[in-house]
Design a protein around this motif. Structure first.
Motif, PDB file in Angstrom:
ATOM      1  N   LEU A 272      12.356  85.791  71.771  1.00 36.25           N
ATOM      2  CA  LEU A 272      11.825  87.152  71.675  1.00 36.25           C
ATOM      3  C   LEU A 272      12.059  87.740  70.285  1.00 36.25           C
ATOM      4  O   LEU A 272      11.186  88.413  69.726  1.00 36.25           O
ATOM      5  CB  LEU A 272      12.440  88.052  72.743  1.00 36.25           C
ATOM      6  N   LEU A 273      13.236  87.497  69.738  1.00 40.50           N
ATOM      7  CA  LEU A 273      13.540  87.988  68.395  1.00 40.50           C
ATOM      8  C   LEU A 273      12.638  87.323  67.371  1.00 40.50           C
ATOM      9  O   LEU A 273      12.087  87.982  66.476  1.00 40.50           O
ATOM     10  CB  LEU A 273      15.009  87.708  68.062  1.00 40.50           C
ATOM     11  N   MET A 274      12.463  86.010  67.484  1.00 42.86           N
ATOM     12  CA  MET A 274      11.593  85.272  66.567  1.00 42.86           C
ATOM     13  C   MET A 274      10.175  85.805  66.607  1.00 42.86           C
ATOM     14  O   MET A 274       9.558  86.050  65.568  1.00 42.86           O
ATOM     15  CB  MET A 274      11.610  83.784  66.949  1.00 42.86           C
ATOM     16  N   ASN A 275       9.646  86.027  67.819  1.00 42.78           N
ATOM     17  CA  ASN A 275       8.270  86.493  67.959  1.00 42.78           C
ATOM     18  C   ASN A 275       8.103  87.927  67.460  1.00 42.78           C
ATOM     19  O   ASN A 275       7.143  88.247  66.761  1.00 42.78           O
ATOM     20  CB  ASN A 275       7.851  86.391  69.420  1.00 42.78           C
ATOM     21  N   GLY A 276       9.040  88.806  67.821  1.00 40.49           N
ATOM     22  CA  GLY A 276       8.957  90.195  67.386  1.00 40.49           C
ATOM     23  C   GLY A 276       9.018  90.323  65.876  1.00 40.49           C
ATOM     24  O   GLY A 276       8.222  91.043  65.255  1.00 40.49           O
TER      25      GLY A 276
ATOM     26  N   LEU B 236      10.890  93.383  69.323  1.00 39.01           N
ATOM     27  CA  LEU B 236      12.265  93.513  68.849  1.00 39.01           C
ATOM     28  C   LEU B 236      13.101  94.352  69.810  1.00 39.01           C
ATOM     29  O   LEU B 236      14.268  94.031  70.085  1.00 39.01           O
ATOM     30  CB  LEU B 236      12.283  94.145  67.454  1.00 39.01           C
ATOM     31  N   ALA B 237      12.494  95.436  70.341  1.00 40.66           N
ATOM     32  CA  ALA B 237      13.214  96.270  71.311  1.00 40.66           C
ATOM     33  C   ALA B 237      13.561  95.461  72.560  1.00 40.66           C
ATOM     34  O   ALA B 237      14.682  95.555  73.100  1.00 40.66           O
ATOM     35  CB  ALA B 237      12.360  97.486  71.676  1.00 40.66           C
ATOM     36  N   ALA B 238      12.595  94.657  73.031  1.00 44.63           N
ATOM     37  CA  ALA B 238      12.849  93.824  74.212  1.00 44.63           C
ATOM     38  C   ALA B 238      13.919  92.781  73.920  1.00 44.63           C
ATOM     39  O   ALA B 238      14.758  92.463  74.787  1.00 44.63           O
ATOM     40  CB  ALA B 238      11.555  93.151  74.654  1.00 44.63           C
TER      41      ALA B 238
ATOM     42  N   ALA C  13      20.994  86.156  73.468  1.00 41.04           N
ATOM     43  CA  ALA C  13      21.144  85.389  72.231  1.00 41.04           C
ATOM     44  C   ALA C  13      20.886  86.244  71.003  1.00 41.04           C
ATOM     45  O   ALA C  13      21.400  85.946  69.916  1.00 41.04           O
ATOM     46  CB  ALA C  13      20.188  84.194  72.240  1.00 41.04           C
ATOM     47  N   THR C  14      20.120  87.313  71.155  1.00 40.29           N
ATOM     48  CA  THR C  14      19.837  88.183  70.011  1.00 40.29           C
ATOM     49  C   THR C  14      21.096  88.900  69.549  1.00 40.29           C
ATOM     50  O   THR C  14      21.320  89.074  68.344  1.00 40.29           O
ATOM     51  CB  THR C  14      18.749  89.206  70.380  1.00 40.29           C
ATOM     52  N   ALA C  15      21.922  89.325  70.496  1.00 42.98           N
ATOM     53  CA  ALA C  15      23.154  90.033  70.128  1.00 42.98           C
ATOM     54  C   ALA C  15      24.115  89.126  69.360  1.00 42.98           C
ATOM     55  O   ALA C  15      24.916  89.603  68.553  1.00 42.98           O
ATOM     56  CB  ALA C  15      23.835  90.563  71.390  1.00 42.98           C
ATOM     57  N   ARG C  16      24.037  87.823  69.623  1.00 39.32           N
ATOM     58  CA  ARG C  16      24.938  86.869  68.949  1.00 39.32           C
ATOM     59  C   ARG C  16      24.282  86.220  67.735  1.00 39.32           C
ATOM     60  O   ARG C  16      24.874  85.363  67.090  1.00 39.32           O
ATOM     61  CB  ARG C  16      25.347  85.767  69.923  1.00 39.32           C
ATOM     62  N   PHE C  17      23.064  86.635  67.424  1.00 43.80           N
ATOM     63  CA  PHE C  17      22.283  85.935  66.402  1.00 43.80           C
ATOM     64  C   PHE C  17      22.832  86.173  65.003  1.00 43.80           C
ATOM     65  O   PHE C  17      23.245  87.274  64.647  1.00 43.80           O
ATOM     66  CB  PHE C  17      20.827  86.394  66.457  1.00 43.80           C
ATOM     67  N   SER C  18      22.807  85.117  64.193  1.00 46.62           N
ATOM     68  CA  SER C  18      23.187  85.198  62.785  1.00 46.62           C
ATOM     69  C   SER C  18      22.185  84.388  61.974  1.00 46.62           C
ATOM     70  O   SER C  18      21.750  83.304  62.389  1.00 46.62           O
ATOM     71  CB  SER C  18      24.593  84.633  62.575  1.00 46.62           C
ATOM     72  N   LEU C  19      21.810  84.919  60.815  1.00 43.99           N
ATOM     73  CA  LEU C  19      20.857  84.212  59.961  1.00 43.99           C
ATOM     74  C   LEU C  19      21.372  82.836  59.542  1.00 43.99           C
ATOM     75  O   LEU C  19      20.588  81.924  59.263  1.00 43.99           O
ATOM     76  CB  LEU C  19      20.532  85.039  58.724  1.00 43.99           C
ATOM     77  N   ASP C  20      22.706  82.675  59.503  1.00 44.09           N
ATOM     78  CA  ASP C  20      23.295  81.410  59.081  1.00 44.09           C
ATOM     79  C   ASP C  20      22.955  80.266  60.034  1.00 44.09           C
ATOM     80  O   ASP C  20      23.009  79.102  59.652  1.00 44.09           O
ATOM     81  CB  ASP C  20      24.817  81.532  58.969  1.00 44.09           C
TER      82      ASP C  20
END
Length: 317
Positions: free
Chosen positions: A45-49, A201-203, A210-217
């Motif tokens: 969802l984060l990737m798509n948003g 992004l809101a969703a 997984a979005t809350a734990r996401f890191s660009l690294d």
């Protein structure tokens, strides 16, 4: 010459029509593979948003550079509806279906229902859909179903709901974009993508752990490359081509990409993913080509058959 092509030639739009069809036929067939690579190290969802927010910002900047005015209040509402259905609803369900284990065979088959839904909404809205187009749509679904035997039919109940919901949302958004008042094309695309991406992004923040734990690294170089390909080719180039087709071709022609994309996706899987063909593709391709022939050439073929019939009757007399 197909009716759509004849009209386009009369309006000086034949080359854009052919180019737009080739783009949606070929490029969107590669995005299934790109989505899988991007989601390997990005939450879906984060990737798509994020994909649609970036594409929307770029498109709005292009629109403003062209001197286009901002949408009116009503047009903002309309673009929010279209973007919510297509960029957020349909595309979020596509990535979730893939993430939830929907096999490539089932996904390829379900996607082909989109132009049938679009033709149905168009017919209910008062537009005439020729019988040859209905026959072509049905034949295209049959061809995709045979082609899908090359893939995987694994499924989960939630993934299946997402898979069937995606083309339904996409068809509703496609129909809405044809009927509702929209700003100029570049401005409409940018607004739709930005608003749909923000919904995504809101969703993601509300529903995707997984979005809350996401890191660009954690994002691999391959995922970044796939994501940028989706932004540039999958959205900025191909989605603009599709939105143009919705305004300049019949629903059946605009939606015919869904019969070709599974075949392209299959060959991409063979070339890049090491997949092995079992032979069903050689039975499916004639069905898909026949479907495209009926959709593109159905009306001229019927007219030609009628002329031949009248000539034969005249000679018999």
């Amino acid at each position: 010459m197909p009716t759509d092509f004849k009209i386009a030639a009369q309006n000086g739009r034949l080359l854009p029509l052919v180019v737009a069809l080739l783009i949606v036929y070929l490029v969107w067939g590669t995005t299934y593979y790109a989505l899988g690579v991007a989601m390997a190290s990005m939450p879906p969802l984060l990737m798509n948003g994020a994909r649609f927010v970036l594409a929307g910002v770029v498109m709005l900047a292009i629109a403003r550079a062209q001197g286009l005015s901002w949408p009116s209040a009503a047009q903002w509402r309309h673009t929010a509806l279209v973007g919510g259905l297509m960029a957020f609803g349909a595309m979020s369900m596509v990535v979730l279906a893939q993430k939830l284990g929907i096999g490539s065979g089932l996904m390829a088959t379900v996607v082909t229902t989109m132009p049938m839904w679009l033709a149905l909404w168009s017919r209910l809205g008062g537009e005439r859909v020729p019988l040859t187009s209905w026959l072509g749509l049905a034949l295209g679904v049959a061809g995709a179903a045979v082609l899908a035997l090359e893939g995987d039919f694994s499924a989960t109940w939630l993934g299946t709901l997402c898979a069937f919901g995606a083309p339904l949302c996409w068809s509703l958004g496609s129909y809405a974009s044809r009927k509702l008042s929209q700003p100029a094309p570049a401005m409409a695309s940018g607004a739709q993508w930005l608003l749909g991406g923000l919904m995504g992004l809101a969703a993601a923040w509300a529903l995707e752990p997984a979005t809350a734990r996401f890191s660009l690294d954690q994002v691999s170089a391959a995922s970044w490359a796939a994501w940028l390909y989706l932004v540039v080719m999958g959205t900025l180039v191909t989605l603009n081509a599709y939105l143009w087709l919705l305004q300049n071709a019949t629903p059946a022609v605009a939606g015919s990409y869904s019969f070709v994309n599974p075949a392209v996706a299959l060959w991409v899987g063979v070339a890049l993913g090491g997949e092995v063909l079992t032979g069903w593709v050689y039975l499916a391709m004639p069905l898909v080509l026949a479907a495209l022939a009926l959709i593109l050439y159905g009306a001229p073929l019927v007219a030609w058959a009628r002329r031949i019939g009248l000539r034969t009757k005249a000679l018999a007399v």
